[in-house]
Structures are given as structure tokens and as C-alpha cells.
Design a protein around this motif. Structure first.
Motif, PDB file in Angstrom:
ATOM      1  N   UNK A 167       3.588   4.801   4.877  1.00 66.10           N
ATOM      2  CA  UNK A 167       3.987   5.904   5.492  1.00 66.10           C
ATOM      3  C   UNK A 167       5.351   5.070   6.424  1.00 66.10           C
ATOM      4  N   UNK A 168       6.177   6.216   6.680  1.00 67.84           N
ATOM      5  CA  UNK A 168       7.437   5.338   7.339  1.00 67.84           C
ATOM      6  C   UNK A 168       7.022   4.823   8.620  1.00 67.84           C
ATOM      7  N   UNK A 169       7.529   3.658   8.541  1.00 70.74           N
ATOM      8  CA  UNK A 169       7.263   2.699   9.695  1.00 70.74           C
ATOM      9  C   UNK A 169       6.304   2.063   9.868  1.00 70.74           C
ATOM     10  N   UNK A 170       5.275   2.224   8.776  1.00 68.72           N
ATOM     11  CA  UNK A 170       3.960   1.398   9.042  1.00 68.72           C
ATOM     12  C   UNK A 170       3.765   0.499   7.746  1.00 68.72           C
ATOM     13  N   UNK A 230       5.006   6.507   0.072  1.00 66.83           N
ATOM     14  CA  UNK A 230       5.729   5.870  -0.711  1.00 66.83           C
ATOM     15  C   UNK A 230       4.527   4.867  -1.398  1.00 66.83           C
ATOM     16  N   UNK A 231       4.170   5.004  -2.564  1.00 68.73           N
ATOM     17  CA  UNK A 231       3.047   4.393  -3.290  1.00 68.73           C
ATOM     18  C   UNK A 231       3.669   3.256  -4.069  1.00 68.73           C
ATOM     19  N   UNK A 232       2.778   2.167  -3.656  1.00 66.53           N
ATOM     20  CA  UNK A 232       2.982   0.700  -4.251  1.00 66.53           C
ATOM     21  C   UNK A 232       1.724   0.483  -5.217  1.00 66.53           C
ATOM     22  N   UNK A 233       1.676  -0.071  -6.209  1.00 65.55           N
ATOM     23  CA  UNK A 233       0.844  -0.552  -7.142  1.00 65.55           C
ATOM     24  C   UNK A 233       1.011  -1.866  -7.299  1.00 65.55           C
ATOM     25  N   UNK A 234      -0.243  -2.997  -7.315  1.00 66.90           N
ATOM     26  CA  UNK A 234      -0.028  -4.416  -7.160  1.00 66.90           C
ATOM     27  C   UNK A 234      -1.150  -4.992  -8.151  1.00 66.90           C
ATOM     28  N   UNK A 235      -0.847  -6.037  -8.507  1.00 71.62           N
ATOM     29  CA  UNK A 235      -1.928  -6.689  -9.342  1.00 71.62           C
ATOM     30  C   UNK A 235      -1.921  -8.015  -9.266  1.00 71.62           C
ATOM     31  N   UNK A 236      -3.035  -8.776  -9.459  1.00 71.38           N
ATOM     32  CA  UNK A 236      -3.247 -10.218  -9.366  1.00 71.38           C
ATOM     33  C   UNK A 236      -4.487 -10.717 -10.152  1.00 71.38           C
ATOM     34  N   UNK A 248      -0.465  -4.993   8.582  1.00 69.06           N
ATOM     35  CA  UNK A 248      -0.142  -4.312   9.814  1.00 69.06           C
ATOM     36  C   UNK A 248       1.399  -3.684   9.910  1.00 69.06           C
ATOM     37  N   UNK A 249       2.060  -3.493  10.815  1.00 67.85           N
ATOM     38  CA  UNK A 249       3.281  -3.017  10.778  1.00 67.85           C
ATOM     39  C   UNK A 249       4.339  -4.077  10.512  1.00 67.85           C
ATOM     40  N   UNK A 250       3.973  -5.353  10.506  1.00 72.01           N
ATOM     41  CA  UNK A 250       4.994  -6.483  10.338  1.00 72.01           C
ATOM     42  C   UNK A 250       6.046  -6.954  11.235  1.00 72.01           C
TER      43      UNK A 250
END
Lengths: 115, 113
Positions: A38-41, A88-94, B104-106
């Protein structure tokens, strides 16, 4: 290698609509996950999977479903979109082996707006 | 909740070193310290990680306090392309769970020409 790919890049939904965000990786990684930002987070974990057929909830799972039928793909389903899911949705892998030292690879993100 | 504390923002001049601090006073003996950064409109990317000893790679250095309650990411010569949000994260080696990769917010790093 394409790395982690996400589609679509942008999406606008109306409240109550459903949709699936796609995520694919070509690195044969066992672990895949979905985050929202989310914005700013910072990012918050929604769901994750340690292999095909295995999924579990993250920090903010409500309103989202996942399944993992193949190693490569990990789709995220919004069952009934709400304005609070605008993010905004992010997908990640490892890799799973040596989990605490493995680099996570992130996709470019999907920007979702729910009206 | 994120288990780390970072300043909200920092500024640096181009080609000067940058020291980004992170406090993690509740770190367990087995937690690894990871740093990621997020360039504008992109997903996060891995920078570096460490357990106890200082670490260097092509992107940065990581200095870890002797008591492991804090660490510092060092960019030796900041460039304009280093302007990003930097995240300090603790990773539990016991397995993935819903507490893993808590962002966190970084720290938002601004690099001035």
C-alpha cells in the motif's frame, strides 16, 4: 531466464468483481509468495507456497485465494474485489533449501485499483 | 510487525559513501539479516545478507554489530541509480512461515547530484 513475470501490469475492477493475478517463474523455485504494498508502506505477505500442492496463509490472507498446481505458476484470486484491496501486488520466488540465506526474486508488480 | 527499525529517510551526495542503519534489538541467535532495495515503480531486489561477520559483495557491504542488535548497509560510492527504499529484514532459518520476510517501511534514500 525471464525470472518472475506478472500479468497484468495494471487492472481496474469494480467492487464485487473477481479476477486472477498471474505469476510465473522459470527458475524452478519451490517457494513462491504474494505480497501487497500500500502507498508509503512496506510489503505484506498474503499467501505463500513451498511447492506444488502446498499453500499457506501469510499476514493478510482475507479476500484472497491461491493454488499451486505446478512449480512454475502461482495465481492469486480476488474473490469479490473491495476498495481496500487497491494496492500494488508483487509475486516472489526463491529456492527452499537453505531458506534463510536464499535470495528472493520479485516480479515487476501488478497495480490494482478497485472502484 | 516488522522486527527491525530504520530511519524513514536519508540523503546523500553522489559519489559519497552512505551508511544506512538498522536496529534489530530482538534478533534471535539464528536470524539472518537481509537487505533489499526497491527502486521506483519496481519490485524489491536483493542487496546482501549476513549472520555474524561483515559481508561484502559487488553492490554493498554489510557491517554487523558484535551483539547483532544493529547493522549498517554501506554503499561505498552512491550513484543516482541507488536512490531507492532500502529494507532491513530478519529471516528465520527454521522454515518459511507467515512471519517471514516482514518488511517495515524502510529507509528512502535520496541521492543528490
Amino acid at each position: 531466464n525471464a525470472g518472475v513475470t506478472q500479468t497484468p501490469k495494471f487492472q481496474v475492477l469494480k467492487t464485487g468483481q473477481s479476477m486472477t493475478l498471474q505469476c510465473a517463474q522459470d527458475m524452478n523455485h519451490e517457494y513462491m509468495s504474494w505480497y501487497r504494498q500500500d502507498p508509503g508502506m512496506g510489503l505484506r505477505l498474503i499467501h505463500y507456497s513451498v511447492g506444488a500442492g502446498i499453500t499457506d496463509q501469510g499476514e493478510v490472507p482475507n479476500g484472497y485465494n491461491v493454488s499451486r498446481s505446478t512449480t512454475e505458476d502461482f495465481p492469486l484470486r480476488l474473490l469479490s474485489a473491495a476498495p481496500s484491496q487497491t494496492s500494488v501486488y508483487f509475486c516472489a520466488s526463491s529456492r527452499v533449501a537453505g531458506v534463510a540465506i536464499n535470495e528472493q526474486f520479485f516480479g515487476p508488480g501488478t497495480r490494482l485499483t478497485v472502484l | 510487525d516488522a522486527k527491525t527499525t530504520q530511519p524513514n529517510s536519508m540523503e546523500s551526495n553522489e559519489e559519497e559513501p552512505v551508511h544506512l542503519p538498522c536496529n534489530h534489538s530482538t534478533i534471535s541467535g539464528t536470524d539472518y539479516i537481509h537487505w533489499y532495495r526497491q527502486l521506483p515503480s519496481q519490485g524489491p531486489e536483493y542487496v546482501i545478507h549476513g549472520l555474524t561477520s561483515n559481508v561484502n559483495n559487488r553492490m554493498a557491504s554489510l557491517a554487523i554489530a558484535e551483539d547483532r542488535k544493529s547493522s549498517t548497509l554501506i554503499l561505498h560510492r552512491a550513484t543516482l541509480r541507488d536512490a531507492a527504499v532500502y529494507y532491513c529484514i530478519l529471516r528465520d532459518p527454521l522454515m518459511y512461515n507467515n512471519n517471514d520476510m516482514r518488511f517495515g517501511a524502510g529507509t528512502r534514500l535520496t541521492v543528490k547530484p
